[in-house]
Write an enzyme that holds these catalytic residues in place. Structure first.
Site, PDB file in Angstrom:
ATOM      1  N   GLU A  45      70.525  71.042  46.854  1.00  0.00           N
ATOM      2  CA  GLU A  45      71.184  70.032  46.115  1.00  0.00           C
ATOM      3  C   GLU A  45      72.356  69.688  46.906  1.00  0.00           C
ATOM      4  OE1 GLU A  45      74.061  69.793  42.200  1.00  0.00           O
ATOM      5  OE2 GLU A  45      72.442  71.331  42.297  1.00  0.00           O
ATOM      6  N   ARG A  49      79.255  63.554  45.507  1.00  0.00           N
ATOM      7  CA  ARG A  49      80.788  63.579  45.633  1.00  0.00           C
ATOM      8  C   ARG A  49      81.361  63.152  46.810  1.00  0.00           C
ATOM      9  NH1 ARG A  49      81.819  69.671  43.217  1.00  0.00           N
ATOM     10  NH2 ARG A  49      80.043  69.669  41.664  1.00  0.00           N
ATOM     11  N   LYS A 133      70.810  73.027  33.378  1.00  0.00           N
ATOM     12  CA  LYS A 133      71.672  73.627  34.307  1.00  0.00           C
ATOM     13  C   LYS A 133      72.742  74.111  33.275  1.00  0.00           C
ATOM     14  CE  LYS A 133      75.560  71.878  37.526  1.00  0.00           C
ATOM     15  NZ  LYS A 133      75.438  71.047  38.439  1.00  0.00           N
TER      16      LYS A 133
END
Length: 212
Positions: A45, A49, A133
């Site tokens: 993943e 950001r 998640k």
């Protein structure tokens, strides 16, 4: 929806730990991903950001054999579409909005949506989501909280992320409703900065060997 759930499960079942990466320099993406794959962590993943994130996803998707590139910290439909266009095979979000759910329903790429409360889990179950998640895991109550959800919300599987390390990963992986965990400890910034790919492969192998 069932097809996308199976697609997501096939990714999350590859390994007990999904590396959660913040990549500042796209040039490190390929050697970093190769080091992780060599250690047994194929699903990766890459969080949106940093400005380098989309390029990093594209590079990993195109150049790293065996890697399954995914995108994290997806907050809206535009980011969802950008991540898919870059080659993401799965999408991860810290929470959920209707806009994001609509984007996911229009795409063949599966979404792993974030939830932290029983109400959020119930709302996502109504949308057809069975795999979520749990974020931020440690701050939201940790393994004991997730264990408490396992009976009333049976049938929902989680990938806890947030505050998870080698020290507490097994606490989560031992739970019946946890399929894998997400963690950044397998790719420490200092090792990436030094280009210590062998060190990262060693950490990845250690993580890949974790069982519940």
């Amino acid at each position: 929806m069932a097809d996308k759930t199976e697609k997501l499960l096939s990714v999350l079942k590859l390994q007990p730990v999904v590396p959660v990466l913040i990549i500042d320099d796209a040039a490190t993406a390929v050697p970093l991903a190769r080091a992780l794959v060599a250690g047994g962590l194929k699903a990766i993943e890459i969080t949106l950001r940093t400005p380098a994130a989309l390029d990093a996803i594209r590079l990993v998707a195109n150049e790293v054999e065996g890697a399954v590139a995914g995108a994290g910290t997806i907050l809206n439909a535009a980011q969802f579409d950008q991540a898919v266009e870059a080659g993401s095979q799965f999408i991860v979000s810290p929470g959920t909005t209707q806009e994001l759910l609509d984007a996911a329903s229009a795409s063949s790429v599966p979404l792993l949506p974030g939830a932290a409360t029983a109400s959020e889990v119930m709302a996502l179950r109504e949308e057809g989501y069975q795999v979520l998640k749990f974020f931020p895991a440690e701050q939201a109550g940790g393994a004991s909280y997730l264990k408490a959800l396992s009976s009333p919300l049976a049938g929902t599987l989680f990938c806890p992320t947030g505050g998870i390390s080698l020290a507490n990963a097994r606490d989560y992986l031992s739970l019946p409703n946890v399929i894998c965990v997400g963690g950044s400890w397998v790719a420490p910034k200092e090792l990436v900065a030094k280009g210590d790919w062998a060190g990262i492969t060693k950490l990845a192998a250690e993580a890949a060997g974790l069982k519940g």
